[in-house]
Write an enzyme that holds these catalytic residues in place. Structure first.
Site, PDB file in Angstrom:
ATOM      1  N   GLY A 237       0.814  -1.213   0.000  1.00  0.00           N
ATOM      2  CA  GLY A 237       0.000   0.000   0.000  1.00  0.00           C
ATOM      3  C   GLY A 237       0.845   1.261   0.000  1.00  0.00           C
ATOM      4  O   GLY A 237       2.062   1.219  -0.223  1.00  0.00           O
ATOM      5  N   TYR A 315      16.506   1.690  10.233  1.00  0.00           N
ATOM      6  CA  TYR A 315      16.261   2.566   9.074  1.00  0.00           C
ATOM      7  C   TYR A 315      16.440   4.049   9.408  1.00  0.00           C
ATOM      8  O   TYR A 315      16.036   4.898   8.617  1.00  0.00           O
ATOM      9  CB  TYR A 315      14.821   2.395   8.564  1.00  0.00           C
ATOM     10  CG  TYR A 315      14.345   0.984   8.382  1.00  0.00           C
ATOM     11  CD1 TYR A 315      14.936   0.142   7.452  1.00  0.00           C
ATOM     12  CD2 TYR A 315      13.276   0.500   9.125  1.00  0.00           C
ATOM     13  CE1 TYR A 315      14.479  -1.148   7.269  1.00  0.00           C
ATOM     14  CE2 TYR A 315      12.808  -0.793   8.946  1.00  0.00           C
ATOM     15  CZ  TYR A 315      13.419  -1.603   8.021  1.00  0.00           C
ATOM     16  OH  TYR A 315      12.948  -2.870   7.851  1.00  0.00           O
ATOM     17  N   CYS A 341      22.791  -3.047  25.385  1.00  0.00           N
ATOM     18  CA  CYS A 341      24.208  -2.667  25.349  1.00  0.00           C
ATOM     19  C   CYS A 341      24.689  -2.457  23.923  1.00  0.00           C
ATOM     20  O   CYS A 341      25.519  -3.223  23.411  1.00  0.00           O
ATOM     21  CB  CYS A 341      25.040  -3.724  26.048  1.00  0.00           C
ATOM     22  SG  CYS A 341      24.545  -3.857  27.756  1.00  0.00           S
TER      23      CYS A 341
HETATM   24  N1  LLP Z   1       3.770  -7.034  -0.516  1.00  0.00           N
HETATM   25  C1  LLP Z   1       5.062  -7.394  -0.578  1.00  0.00           C
HETATM   26  C2  LLP Z   1       5.493  -8.382  -1.572  1.00  0.00           C
HETATM   27  C3  LLP Z   1       5.991  -6.820   0.315  1.00  0.00           C
HETATM   28  O1  LLP Z   1       7.267  -7.181   0.234  1.00  0.00           O
HETATM   29  C4  LLP Z   1       5.553  -5.864   1.254  1.00  0.00           C
HETATM   30  C5  LLP Z   1       6.494  -5.248   2.182  1.00  0.00           C
HETATM   31  C6  LLP Z   1       4.186  -5.527   1.287  1.00  0.00           C
HETATM   32  C7  LLP Z   1       3.326  -6.131   0.377  1.00  0.00           C
HETATM   33  C8  LLP Z   1       3.611  -4.547   2.253  1.00  0.00           C
HETATM   34  O2  LLP Z   1       4.061  -3.262   2.022  1.00  0.00           O
HETATM   35  P1  LLP Z   1       3.436  -2.013   2.843  1.00  0.00           P
HETATM   36  O3  LLP Z   1       2.003  -1.828   2.448  1.00  0.00           O
HETATM   37  O4  LLP Z   1       3.553  -2.337   4.298  1.00  0.00           O
HETATM   38  O5  LLP Z   1       4.286  -0.867   2.449  1.00  0.00           O
HETATM   39  N2  LLP Z   1      10.289  -3.390   7.805  1.00  0.00           N
HETATM   40  C9  LLP Z   1      10.161  -2.252   6.916  1.00  0.00           C
HETATM   41  C10 LLP Z   1       9.178  -2.506   5.805  1.00  0.00           C
HETATM   42  C11 LLP Z   1       9.499  -3.701   4.955  1.00  0.00           C
HETATM   43  C12 LLP Z   1       8.479  -3.934   3.876  1.00  0.00           C
HETATM   44  C13 LLP Z   1       8.744  -5.198   3.159  1.00  0.00           C
HETATM   45  N3  LLP Z   1       7.735  -5.542   2.218  1.00  0.00           N
HETATM   46  C14 LLP Z   1       9.783  -1.041   7.737  1.00  0.00           C
HETATM   47  O6  LLP Z   1       9.651  -1.161   8.958  1.00  0.00           O
HETATM   48  O7  LLP Z   1       9.650   0.061   7.198  1.00  0.00           O
END
Ligand code: LLP
Length: 411
Positions: A237, A315, A341
């Site tokens: 999204g 990040y 730590c």
């Molecule tokens: N579909 C696929 C194939 C994905 O790889 C992802 C996210 C989504 C959907 C969902 O995307 P969203 O709607 O949440 O943007 N840990 C990172 C975000 C990693 C996202 C990985 N893929 C953070 O905390 O920003």
């Protein structure tokens, strides 16, 4: 969702002080109506296309949260057998599940085929062959969509940008036709759709629209070859505003553009939003342990840490931090840090806050990629999680105990 009542912060009708007293800290607190509103925002914006919203389980896999999204009519985007098991355990329907990811193992593919998922988003030629072989051995046809890398710059953080040629994800746009021809020729694959996902936390919808255009151009080439995908899956999204200066993505503009681009082609739409359905619904409640005046700066040392919320250190992500109780009016500028730590164990830098030891803080916008990325580093028990709606509070994950820390170890 949050409001101050006599200097005390509430989430809906529940004070954070009462939550801390009842469940302890650190504590993930989610607001159910905010989740519902986020789903409605997508449903309204995309009403003309009636998309299947597949909540990206990686954003938050808590069973109660999955169950709630299922009750709102959502399907799920998964990237592992574990996420499929979570969806099924939560009562989600397998035929609403899309399986993404570059490294699906044989075991995971078999599990997903036997469960009857809606579609595999296949990311390589090798995976097409593996999927075809396993489907053949199970005497079924595997529903497939190819994840195409549209080579669009998502202009987001490099760790969460996935649509460039240099990324490990998807099949190159220039190889897409050939890959579809192969998929079409393999006996135990059933082509269902087309898929792309160019990255996460996109606050400008232009790259998403460009990716959609490129996918529809490819669709027309496929149809000309008598290959007819039924759905277009545009991946994750839109991004969210973590701070006031962030640009608010225009969901309606995105939806309108997608509708115009699809036109009267017989393509149904699938979206895989994670962050935008749950990030704003969650806060991390934490208590101030100490105020420490360092040589060069001040530190507010809290009882939450990078193991509870990885995003800041991983990040350099910004999360607003707000005091939930007020014992003092004396403001200081300080880094908000945890007890781990590591110098990287920070949750906020140079924040102005009026707090002292014992005060409560809330860290905003952590519903997505907060609890789901938590770990036990430094042998810290993972936080409890609570769902709030109106005056109702429901524990949806208990705090881990010391015994939980070594539950899987063999002595
Ligand atoms: N579909 C696929 C194939 C994905 O790889 C992802 C996210 C989504 C959907 C969902 O995307 P969203 O709607 O949440 O943007 N840990 C990172 C975000 C990693 C996202 C990985 N893929 C953070 O905390 O920003």
């Amino acid at each position: 969702m949050l409001q101050l009542v006599h200097d005390e912060l509430y989430i809906d009708q529940v004070s954070f002080k009462s939550l801390a007293e009842e469940y302890g800290t650190p504590l993930y607190v989610y607001h159910q109506p905010t989740m519902q509103n986020a789903v409605l925002a997508y449903k309204n914006a995309f009403a003309a296309l009636n998309p299947l919203l597949c909540f990206a389980v990686k954003a938050n896999g808590n069973l109660s949260i999955l169950r709630y999204f299922a009750s709102l009519g959502c399907g799920f985007d998964i990237v592992s057998g574990g996420e499929l098991a979570r969806v099924l355990q939560a009562g989600g329907q397998a035929n609403q599940v899309i399986f993404s990811g570059v490294g699906k193992s044989e075991k995971e593919i078999r599990f997903a085929l036997e469960s009857g998922i809606r579609c595999f988003n296949v990311e390589s030629i090798a995976e097409l062959h593996r999927l075809n072989d396993i489907a053949g051995s199970l005497k079924c046809k595997a529903p497939v969509s190819l994840r195409i890398n549209p080579d669009v710059d998502a202009k987001t953080h490099p760790y969460i940008s996935t649509g460039l040629k240099s990324n490990k994800f998807g099949i190159a746009y220039d190889d897409a036709l050939e890959a579809y021809r192969l998929a079409n020729s393999l006996p135990d694959l059933d082509i269902q759709g087309m898929d792309c996902h160019i990255g996460s936390q996109l606050t400008d919808v232009a790259p998403l629209i460009e990716a959609c255009e490129r996918m529809v151009r490819l669709y027309d080439q496929l149809v000309a070859e008598n290959i007819n995908p039924h759905h277009l899956d545009l991946g994750g999204g839109v991004g969210i505003c973590y701070q006031e200066s962030d640009h608010q993505p225009d969901l309606s503009l995105y939806a309108y553009a997608v509708k115009e681009i699809i036109g009267n082609r017989p393509l149904s739409l699938i979206l895989e939003p994670g962050r935008s359905l749950i990030a704003k619904a969650g806060v991390l409640l934490t208590q101030v342990e100490y105020i420490k005046q360092g040589e060069e700066k001040n530190f507010i040392i809290i009882d939450a840490a990078m193991n509870d919320l990885m995003r800041p250190t991983l990040y350099q992500a910004y999360h607003h931090i707000q005091a939930a109780t007020h014992q003092t009016n004396h403001e200081i500028v300080a880094d908000v840090v945890g007890p781990i730590c590591e110098t990287g164990d920070w949750l906020g830098k140079a924040r102005t806050l009026a707090v002292q030891s014992g005060d409560l803080l809330v860290i905003h916008d952590v519903g997505a990629y907060g609890a789901s990325m938590a770990s036990n580093y430094n042998a810290r028990c993972r936080a409890a999680e609570v769902m709030v709606s109106g005056s109702l509070k429901t524990l949806i994950r208990r705090r881990e105990t010391m015994e939980d820390l070594w539950r899987c170890e063999v002595e």
